[in-house]
Design an enzyme around this catalytic site. Sequence first.
Site, PDB file in Angstrom:
ATOM      1  N   ASN A 198     -34.832   6.216  -9.116  1.00  0.00           N
ATOM      2  CA  ASN A 198     -35.406   6.986 -10.213  1.00  0.00           C
ATOM      3  C   ASN A 198     -34.534   8.218 -10.418  1.00  0.00           C
ATOM      4  O   ASN A 198     -34.685   9.225  -9.729  1.00  0.00           O
ATOM      5  CB  ASN A 198     -36.848   7.372  -9.858  1.00  0.00           C
ATOM      6  CG  ASN A 198     -37.578   8.077 -10.987  1.00  0.00           C
ATOM      7  OD1 ASN A 198     -36.977   8.548 -11.947  1.00  0.00           O
ATOM      8  ND2 ASN A 198     -38.892   8.159 -10.853  1.00  0.00           N
TER       9      ASN A 198
ATOM     10  N   ASP B  25     -39.971   2.931 -18.880  1.00  0.00           N
ATOM     11  CA  ASP B  25     -41.084   3.839 -19.107  1.00  0.00           C
ATOM     12  C   ASP B  25     -41.792   3.549 -20.426  1.00  0.00           C
ATOM     13  O   ASP B  25     -42.925   3.984 -20.635  1.00  0.00           O
ATOM     14  CB  ASP B  25     -40.588   5.288 -19.099  1.00  0.00           C
ATOM     15  CG  ASP B  25     -41.143   6.086 -17.934  1.00  0.00           C
ATOM     16  OD1 ASP B  25     -41.997   5.552 -17.201  1.00  0.00           O
ATOM     17  OD2 ASP B  25     -40.739   7.245 -17.771  1.00  0.00           O
TER      18      ASP B  25
ATOM     19  N   GLY C  81     -42.336  17.195 -17.890  1.00  0.00           N
ATOM     20  CA  GLY C  81     -42.694  16.493 -19.108  1.00  0.00           C
ATOM     21  C   GLY C  81     -44.167  16.151 -19.024  1.00  0.00           C
ATOM     22  O   GLY C  81     -44.705  15.959 -17.936  1.00  0.00           O
TER      23      GLY C  81
ATOM     24  N   ASP D 148     -41.624  27.065 -15.804  1.00  0.00           N
ATOM     25  CA  ASP D 148     -42.311  26.645 -14.587  1.00  0.00           C
ATOM     26  C   ASP D 148     -43.711  27.253 -14.588  1.00  0.00           C
ATOM     27  O   ASP D 148     -43.871  28.479 -14.536  1.00  0.00           O
ATOM     28  CB  ASP D 148     -41.528  27.101 -13.355  1.00  0.00           C
ATOM     29  CG  ASP D 148     -42.064  26.517 -12.056  1.00  0.00           C
ATOM     30  OD1 ASP D 148     -43.305  26.420 -11.918  1.00  0.00           O
ATOM     31  OD2 ASP D 148     -41.258  26.168 -11.186  1.00  0.00           O
TER      32      ASP D 148
ATOM     33  N   ARG E   1     -45.913  27.472 -12.377  1.00  0.00           N
ATOM     34  CA  ARG E   1     -46.230  28.275 -11.198  1.00  0.00           C
ATOM     35  C   ARG E   1     -45.753  29.715 -11.383  1.00  0.00           C
ATOM     36  O   ARG E   1     -46.463  30.664 -11.026  1.00  0.00           O
ATOM     37  CB  ARG E   1     -45.597  27.648  -9.951  1.00  0.00           C
ATOM     38  CG  ARG E   1     -46.194  26.302  -9.569  1.00  0.00           C
ATOM     39  CD  ARG E   1     -45.340  25.572  -8.568  1.00  0.00           C
ATOM     40  NE  ARG E   1     -44.022  25.239  -9.135  1.00  0.00           N
ATOM     41  CZ  ARG E   1     -43.119  24.481  -8.526  1.00  0.00           C
ATOM     42  NH1 ARG E   1     -43.369  23.992  -7.327  1.00  0.00           N
ATOM     43  NH2 ARG E   1     -41.969  24.205  -9.113  1.00  0.00           N
TER      44      ARG E   1
ATOM     45  N   GLY F  48     -50.697  17.968 -12.871  1.00  0.00           N
ATOM     46  CA  GLY F  48     -51.994  17.305 -12.879  1.00  0.00           C
ATOM     47  C   GLY F  48     -52.565  17.057 -11.500  1.00  0.00           C
ATOM     48  O   GLY F  48     -53.780  17.126 -11.289  1.00  0.00           O
ATOM     49  N   GLU F  49     -51.684  16.793 -10.531  1.00  0.00           N
ATOM     50  CA  GLU F  49     -52.137  16.489  -9.179  1.00  0.00           C
ATOM     51  C   GLU F  49     -52.392  17.737  -8.346  1.00  0.00           C
ATOM     52  O   GLU F  49     -53.257  17.726  -7.461  1.00  0.00           O
ATOM     53  CB  GLU F  49     -51.092  15.624  -8.462  1.00  0.00           C
ATOM     54  CG  GLU F  49     -50.911  14.237  -9.058  1.00  0.00           C
ATOM     55  CD  GLU F  49     -49.713  13.519  -8.468  1.00  0.00           C
ATOM     56  OE1 GLU F  49     -49.429  13.703  -7.268  1.00  0.00           O
ATOM     57  OE2 GLU F  49     -49.041  12.773  -9.208  1.00  0.00           O
ATOM     58  N   ASN F  50     -51.656  18.819  -8.621  1.00  0.00           N
ATOM     59  CA  ASN F  50     -51.624  19.927  -7.676  1.00  0.00           C
ATOM     60  C   ASN F  50     -52.235  21.234  -8.156  1.00  0.00           C
ATOM     61  O   ASN F  50     -52.426  22.148  -7.356  1.00  0.00           O
ATOM     62  CB  ASN F  50     -50.162  20.199  -7.271  1.00  0.00           C
ATOM     63  CG  ASN F  50     -49.526  18.997  -6.602  1.00  0.00           C
ATOM     64  OD1 ASN F  50     -50.061  18.466  -5.637  1.00  0.00           O
ATOM     65  ND2 ASN F  50     -48.389  18.551  -7.130  1.00  0.00           N
TER      66      ASN F  50
END
Length: 356
Positions: free
Chosen positions: A13, A127, A185, A256, A258, A309-311
Amino acid sequence: MSSDAGRPVLALNVGSSSLKFGFYMVDASGSRVLISGAEEAGGEPEAALARIAQRLQAQSMPAPAAVGHRIVHGGPHCRLHTLIDAAVMQQLQAATAFAPLHVPPALALVRAAQARFPGVAQVACLDTAFHAGMPAVARTLPIPRELRALGIERYGFHGLSGESIVRQLGSDLPPRLVIAHLGHGASVTAVAHGASVDTSMGLTPTGGVIMSTRCGDLDPGVLAYVVREHGYDAAQLASLIDQRSGMLGISGLSGDLRELIAAAASTSASDDDARLAIAMFCASVRKQIAAMAAVLGGVDQLVFTGGIGENDASTRAFICEGLDALGIPTAKARVLPAQEDEQIALLTWQITRQPH
Protein backbone atom coordinates in the site's frame (compact mmCIF):
# COMPACT_ATOMS: atom_id res chain seq x y z
CA MET A 1 1.31 -26.89 -1.68
CA SER A 2 -2.31 -27.93 -2.24
CA SER A 3 -4.89 -25.48 -3.53
CA ASP A 4 -6.58 -25.50 -0.11
CA ALA A 5 -3.43 -24.83 1.88
CA GLY A 6 -2.63 -21.40 3.23
CA ARG A 7 -0.73 -19.18 0.85
CA PRO A 8 1.72 -16.43 1.77
CA VAL A 9 0.53 -13.11 0.34
CA LEU A 10 2.35 -9.79 0.40
CA ALA A 11 0.03 -6.75 0.53
CA LEU A 12 1.53 -3.43 -0.56
CA ASN A 13 0.00 0.00 0.00
CA VAL A 14 2.08 2.88 -1.30
CA GLY A 15 1.35 6.44 -0.23
CA SER A 16 2.90 9.81 -0.88
CA SER A 17 5.78 9.27 1.54
CA SER A 18 5.65 5.70 2.82
CA LEU A 19 5.07 2.13 1.72
CA LYS A 20 2.93 0.12 4.12
CA PHE A 21 3.05 -3.64 3.88
CA GLY A 22 1.57 -6.72 5.43
CA PHE A 23 2.71 -10.31 4.93
CA TYR A 24 -0.18 -12.72 5.50
CA MET A 25 -0.90 -16.40 5.47
CA VAL A 26 -4.29 -16.70 3.82
CA ASP A 27 -6.67 -19.61 3.40
CA ALA A 28 -10.41 -20.20 3.09
CA SER A 29 -10.98 -19.41 6.76
CA GLY A 30 -9.32 -15.99 6.63
CA SER A 31 -5.91 -14.43 7.06
CA ARG A 32 -3.17 -14.29 9.66
CA VAL A 33 -0.59 -11.52 9.64
CA LEU A 34 2.99 -12.74 9.94
CA ILE A 35 4.73 -9.37 9.76
CA SER A 36 3.65 -5.85 8.92
CA GLY A 37 5.08 -2.37 8.94
CA ALA A 38 6.08 0.55 6.76
CA GLU A 39 9.12 1.85 4.96
CA GLU A 40 9.83 5.40 3.91
CA ALA A 41 9.29 5.62 0.17
CA GLY A 42 10.29 9.20 -0.57
CA GLY A 43 9.42 8.81 -4.24
CA GLU A 44 11.48 5.61 -4.52
CA PRO A 45 9.12 2.63 -4.02
CA GLU A 46 11.70 0.26 -5.52
CA ALA A 47 14.17 0.96 -2.70
CA ALA A 48 11.42 0.68 -0.10
CA LEU A 49 10.36 -2.68 -1.55
CA ALA A 50 13.95 -3.90 -1.39
CA ARG A 51 14.06 -3.07 2.32
CA ILE A 52 10.78 -4.91 2.87
CA ALA A 53 12.16 -7.97 1.08
CA GLN A 54 15.21 -7.83 3.35
CA ARG A 55 12.97 -7.71 6.43
CA LEU A 56 11.03 -10.74 5.24
CA GLN A 57 14.22 -12.66 4.54
CA ALA A 58 15.71 -11.69 7.91
CA GLN A 59 12.70 -13.25 9.63
CA SER A 60 12.85 -16.39 7.48
CA MET A 61 9.53 -15.73 5.79
CA PRO A 62 8.61 -17.86 2.78
CA ALA A 63 8.57 -16.32 -0.66
CA PRO A 64 5.21 -14.72 -1.45
CA ALA A 65 2.89 -16.79 -3.60
CA ALA A 66 1.16 -13.58 -4.71
CA VAL A 67 1.51 -9.82 -4.29
CA GLY A 68 -1.47 -7.49 -3.93
CA HIS A 69 -1.27 -3.78 -4.66
CA ARG A 70 -3.58 -0.96 -3.58
CA ILE A 71 -4.40 1.06 -6.69
CA VAL A 72 -6.29 4.25 -5.87
CA HIS A 73 -7.92 4.76 -9.28
CA GLY A 74 -8.68 2.14 -11.93
CA GLY A 75 -10.11 4.60 -14.43
CA PRO A 76 -12.99 3.81 -16.81
CA HIS A 77 -11.57 0.55 -18.14
CA CYS A 78 -10.42 -1.20 -14.98
CA ARG A 79 -13.39 -1.38 -12.65
CA LEU A 80 -12.83 -4.55 -10.60
CA HIS A 81 -9.99 -6.11 -8.63
CA THR A 82 -7.97 -8.09 -11.14
CA LEU A 83 -4.85 -10.04 -11.94
CA ILE A 84 -2.28 -7.72 -13.47
CA ASP A 85 -1.14 -8.45 -17.02
CA ALA A 86 0.13 -6.22 -19.82
CA ALA A 87 -3.38 -5.14 -20.82
CA VAL A 88 -4.29 -4.21 -17.24
CA MET A 89 -1.07 -2.24 -16.88
CA GLN A 90 -2.06 -0.22 -19.96
CA GLN A 91 -5.50 0.46 -18.47
CA LEU A 92 -3.98 1.54 -15.18
CA GLN A 93 -1.45 3.72 -16.95
CA ALA A 94 -4.34 5.48 -18.69
CA ALA A 95 -5.95 6.03 -15.27
CA THR A 96 -2.97 8.20 -14.29
CA ALA A 97 -4.83 11.16 -15.82
CA PHE A 98 -7.51 10.80 -13.12
CA ALA A 99 -5.13 10.45 -10.16
CA PRO A 100 -1.69 11.79 -11.16
CA LEU A 101 -0.44 11.90 -7.56
CA HIS A 102 -1.48 8.35 -6.66
CA VAL A 103 -1.29 6.03 -9.68
CA PRO A 104 2.31 6.58 -10.94
CA PRO A 105 4.03 5.47 -7.69
CA ALA A 106 1.68 2.48 -7.45
CA LEU A 107 2.57 1.38 -11.00
CA ALA A 108 6.27 1.92 -10.30
CA LEU A 109 5.84 -0.40 -7.32
CA VAL A 110 4.07 -3.02 -9.47
CA ARG A 111 6.98 -3.03 -11.90
CA ALA A 112 9.46 -3.28 -9.03
CA ALA A 113 7.53 -6.21 -7.52
CA GLN A 114 7.39 -7.97 -10.89
CA ALA A 115 11.17 -7.65 -11.16
CA ARG A 116 11.86 -8.71 -7.57
CA PHE A 117 9.39 -11.62 -7.56
CA PRO A 118 9.47 -12.94 -11.15
CA GLY A 119 6.67 -15.31 -12.01
CA VAL A 120 4.67 -14.38 -8.91
CA ALA A 121 1.08 -13.27 -9.53
CA GLN A 122 0.49 -9.54 -9.03
CA VAL A 123 -3.04 -8.32 -8.27
CA ALA A 124 -4.53 -4.83 -8.58
CA CYS A 125 -6.86 -4.11 -5.65
CA LEU A 126 -8.76 -0.98 -6.59
CA ASP A 127 -10.05 1.65 -4.19
CA THR A 128 -12.72 2.40 -6.80
CA ALA A 129 -14.01 -1.18 -7.18
CA PHE A 130 -16.36 -1.13 -4.17
CA HIS A 131 -18.29 1.70 -5.84
CA ALA A 132 -18.35 0.27 -9.37
CA GLY A 133 -21.98 -0.84 -9.05
CA MET A 134 -23.40 2.50 -7.90
CA PRO A 135 -26.65 3.42 -9.67
CA ALA A 136 -26.55 5.95 -12.49
CA VAL A 137 -28.17 8.64 -10.34
CA ALA A 138 -25.13 8.53 -8.05
CA ARG A 139 -22.46 7.75 -10.64
CA THR A 140 -23.37 10.31 -13.32
CA LEU A 141 -22.01 13.85 -13.14
CA PRO A 142 -24.13 16.74 -14.50
CA ILE A 143 -21.88 17.50 -17.48
CA PRO A 144 -22.34 17.10 -21.26
CA ARG A 145 -22.58 13.63 -22.73
CA GLU A 146 -19.34 14.01 -24.73
CA LEU A 147 -17.39 14.55 -21.52
CA ARG A 148 -19.13 11.69 -19.72
CA ALA A 149 -18.10 9.49 -22.63
CA LEU A 150 -14.47 10.16 -21.67
CA GLY A 151 -15.00 8.43 -18.33
CA ILE A 152 -15.67 11.58 -16.30
CA GLU A 153 -18.02 10.36 -13.58
CA ARG A 154 -18.20 9.66 -9.86
CA TYR A 155 -15.83 6.79 -9.02
CA GLY A 156 -15.56 7.00 -5.24
CA PHE A 157 -12.58 5.97 -3.14
CA HIS A 158 -11.66 4.35 0.20
CA GLY A 159 -13.28 1.26 -1.28
CA LEU A 160 -10.86 -1.19 0.31
CA SER A 161 -11.67 0.35 3.67
CA GLY A 162 -15.38 0.07 2.93
CA GLU A 163 -15.07 -3.56 1.88
CA SER A 164 -13.17 -4.33 5.06
CA ILE A 165 -15.91 -2.74 7.18
CA VAL A 166 -18.59 -4.82 5.45
CA ARG A 167 -16.47 -7.94 6.01
CA GLN A 168 -15.89 -7.16 9.68
CA LEU A 169 -19.59 -6.61 10.32
CA GLY A 170 -20.35 -10.00 8.80
CA SER A 171 -23.68 -11.32 10.04
CA ASP A 172 -24.22 -8.02 11.90
CA LEU A 173 -24.26 -6.08 8.62
CA PRO A 174 -27.38 -3.87 8.67
CA PRO A 175 -29.48 -3.15 5.57
CA ARG A 176 -28.68 0.59 5.74
CA LEU A 177 -25.10 1.44 6.69
CA VAL A 178 -23.14 4.69 6.53
CA ILE A 179 -19.33 4.51 6.68
CA ALA A 180 -17.37 7.64 7.59
CA HIS A 181 -13.72 7.09 6.68
CA LEU A 182 -11.92 10.01 8.27
CA GLY A 183 -8.20 10.55 7.94
CA HIS A 184 -5.88 12.76 5.88
CA GLY A 185 -8.36 11.95 3.14
CA ALA A 186 -11.98 11.60 4.18
CA SER A 187 -15.17 10.28 2.61
CA VAL A 188 -18.66 9.15 3.57
CA THR A 189 -20.37 6.21 1.85
CA ALA A 190 -23.93 4.89 1.81
CA VAL A 191 -24.07 1.07 1.81
CA ALA A 192 -27.32 -0.80 1.11
CA HIS A 193 -27.28 -4.53 1.88
CA GLY A 194 -23.48 -4.57 1.58
CA ALA A 195 -23.24 -2.60 -1.70
CA SER A 196 -22.09 0.98 -2.13
CA VAL A 197 -24.93 3.08 -3.55
CA ASP A 198 -23.47 6.58 -3.13
CA THR A 199 -20.31 8.20 -1.81
CA SER A 200 -18.97 11.69 -1.22
CA MET A 201 -15.80 11.59 -3.33
CA GLY A 202 -16.21 11.95 -7.07
CA LEU A 203 -13.99 11.74 -10.15
CA THR A 204 -10.96 12.20 -7.91
CA PRO A 205 -10.15 11.89 -4.20
CA THR A 206 -10.42 15.69 -3.90
CA GLY A 207 -14.22 15.94 -3.75
CA GLY A 208 -16.69 15.51 -0.91
CA VAL A 209 -15.98 16.56 2.66
CA ILE A 210 -13.35 19.07 3.74
CA MET A 211 -10.08 17.23 4.33
CA SER A 212 -6.62 17.90 5.71
CA THR A 213 -5.30 19.81 2.68
CA ARG A 214 -8.00 19.06 0.07
CA CYS A 215 -10.91 21.42 -0.41
CA GLY A 216 -13.66 18.83 -0.84
CA ASP A 217 -16.77 20.02 -2.67
CA LEU A 218 -16.26 23.58 -3.89
CA ASP A 219 -18.29 25.95 -6.04
CA PRO A 220 -16.72 25.36 -9.47
CA GLY A 221 -17.12 29.06 -10.11
CA VAL A 222 -14.26 29.61 -7.66
CA LEU A 223 -11.93 27.76 -10.03
CA ALA A 224 -13.20 29.66 -13.06
CA TYR A 225 -12.67 32.91 -11.14
CA VAL A 226 -9.05 32.26 -10.14
CA VAL A 227 -8.23 31.17 -13.70
CA ARG A 228 -9.89 34.20 -15.26
CA GLU A 229 -8.87 36.86 -12.76
CA HIS A 230 -5.61 35.55 -11.34
CA GLY A 231 -4.13 33.52 -14.19
CA TYR A 232 -4.03 30.13 -12.50
CA ASP A 233 -3.00 27.25 -14.74
CA ALA A 234 -3.77 23.53 -14.30
CA ALA A 235 -0.78 22.92 -12.02
CA GLN A 236 -1.69 25.86 -9.79
CA LEU A 237 -5.31 24.69 -9.61
CA ALA A 238 -4.16 21.19 -8.61
CA SER A 239 -1.93 22.61 -5.90
CA LEU A 240 -4.74 24.86 -4.65
CA ILE A 241 -7.39 22.15 -4.31
CA ASP A 242 -5.16 19.26 -3.18
CA GLN A 243 -2.34 20.77 -1.15
CA ARG A 244 -3.25 24.27 0.08
CA SER A 245 -6.93 24.05 0.97
CA GLY A 246 -9.01 22.09 3.47
CA MET A 247 -8.23 22.53 7.15
CA LEU A 248 -4.77 23.83 6.29
CA GLY A 249 -6.21 26.56 4.11
CA ILE A 250 -8.88 27.53 6.64
CA SER A 251 -6.57 27.61 9.65
CA GLY A 252 -3.41 28.90 8.02
CA LEU A 253 -1.68 26.68 10.57
CA SER A 254 -1.90 22.97 9.80
CA GLY A 255 -3.94 20.27 8.11
CA ASP A 256 -3.27 17.92 11.02
CA LEU A 257 -6.39 17.78 13.18
CA ARG A 258 -4.31 16.97 16.27
CA GLU A 259 -2.35 20.21 15.90
CA LEU A 260 -5.54 22.16 15.30
CA ILE A 261 -7.18 20.73 18.42
CA ALA A 262 -4.13 21.69 20.48
CA ALA A 263 -4.23 25.21 19.06
CA ALA A 264 -7.99 25.47 19.58
CA ALA A 265 -7.54 24.69 23.28
CA SER A 266 -5.82 28.06 23.62
CA THR A 267 -7.90 31.03 24.74
CA SER A 268 -6.10 33.27 22.27
CA ALA A 269 -8.25 34.93 19.63
CA SER A 270 -5.44 34.21 17.18
CA ASP A 271 -6.48 30.57 17.26
CA ASP A 272 -10.03 31.28 16.11
CA ASP A 273 -9.13 30.02 12.63
CA ALA A 274 -8.05 26.67 14.09
CA ARG A 275 -11.42 26.39 15.83
CA LEU A 276 -13.17 27.35 12.60
CA ALA A 277 -11.28 24.68 10.64
CA ILE A 278 -12.34 21.99 13.12
CA ALA A 279 -15.95 23.17 13.09
CA MET A 280 -16.07 23.26 9.29
CA PHE A 281 -14.55 19.79 8.96
CA CYS A 282 -17.07 18.31 11.39
CA ALA A 283 -19.95 20.16 9.76
CA SER A 284 -19.02 18.90 6.30
CA VAL A 285 -18.85 15.30 7.53
CA ARG A 286 -22.14 15.72 9.40
CA LYS A 287 -23.86 17.04 6.26
CA GLN A 288 -22.58 14.13 4.17
CA ILE A 289 -23.80 11.62 6.75
CA ALA A 290 -27.22 13.24 6.59
CA ALA A 291 -27.13 13.18 2.80
CA MET A 292 -26.32 9.47 2.79
CA ALA A 293 -29.17 8.89 5.22
CA ALA A 294 -31.48 10.47 2.63
CA VAL A 295 -30.06 8.18 -0.07
CA LEU A 296 -30.71 5.10 2.08
CA GLY A 297 -34.08 6.22 3.45
CA GLY A 298 -32.70 6.06 6.98
CA VAL A 299 -29.66 4.64 8.73
CA ASP A 300 -29.43 1.50 10.83
CA GLN A 301 -25.72 1.82 11.64
CA LEU A 302 -23.05 4.51 11.44
CA VAL A 303 -19.43 3.32 11.42
CA PHE A 304 -16.40 5.54 11.91
CA THR A 305 -13.05 4.39 10.59
CA GLY A 306 -9.70 5.82 9.43
CA GLY A 307 -7.09 7.56 11.56
CA ILE A 308 -9.40 10.31 12.84
CA GLY A 309 -12.52 8.17 12.86
CA GLU A 310 -10.89 5.45 14.93
CA ASN A 311 -8.87 7.53 17.37
CA ASP A 312 -10.56 10.88 18.02
CA ALA A 313 -13.62 10.44 20.25
CA SER A 314 -14.20 14.18 20.70
CA THR A 315 -14.34 14.76 16.95
CA ARG A 316 -16.72 11.83 16.51
CA ALA A 317 -18.98 13.32 19.18
CA PHE A 318 -18.86 16.77 17.55
CA ILE A 319 -19.80 15.27 14.19
CA CYS A 320 -22.71 13.36 15.73
CA GLU A 321 -24.28 16.44 17.33
CA GLY A 322 -27.80 16.79 15.97
CA LEU A 323 -27.82 13.59 13.93
CA ASP A 324 -30.19 11.82 16.34
CA ALA A 325 -32.87 14.33 15.34
CA LEU A 326 -32.52 13.04 11.76
CA GLY A 327 -33.13 9.45 12.82
CA ILE A 328 -29.45 8.49 12.63
CA PRO A 329 -28.69 6.29 15.66
CA THR A 330 -25.46 7.96 16.74
CA ALA A 331 -25.75 6.41 20.18
CA LYS A 332 -25.12 3.11 18.41
CA ALA A 333 -22.30 4.39 16.21
CA ARG A 334 -19.45 1.92 15.98
CA VAL A 335 -15.73 2.33 15.52
CA LEU A 336 -13.98 -0.25 13.35
CA PRO A 337 -10.45 -0.33 11.94
CA ALA A 338 -9.86 0.26 8.24
CA GLN A 339 -8.23 -3.09 7.48
CA GLU A 340 -7.12 -2.16 3.98
CA ASP A 341 -3.96 -4.26 3.92
CA GLU A 342 -5.76 -7.37 5.15
CA GLN A 343 -8.46 -6.74 2.56
CA ILE A 344 -5.77 -6.59 -0.13
CA ALA A 345 -4.39 -9.93 1.04
CA LEU A 346 -7.82 -11.60 1.06
CA LEU A 347 -8.73 -10.24 -2.37
CA THR A 348 -5.37 -11.30 -3.78
CA TRP A 349 -5.86 -14.83 -2.46
CA GLN A 350 -9.37 -15.00 -3.93
CA ILE A 351 -8.36 -13.71 -7.35
CA THR A 352 -5.29 -15.91 -7.72
CA ARG A 353 -7.39 -18.99 -6.92
CA GLN A 354 -9.80 -18.26 -9.76
CA PRO A 355 -9.24 -19.96 -13.12
CA HIS A 356 -7.74 -17.58 -15.69
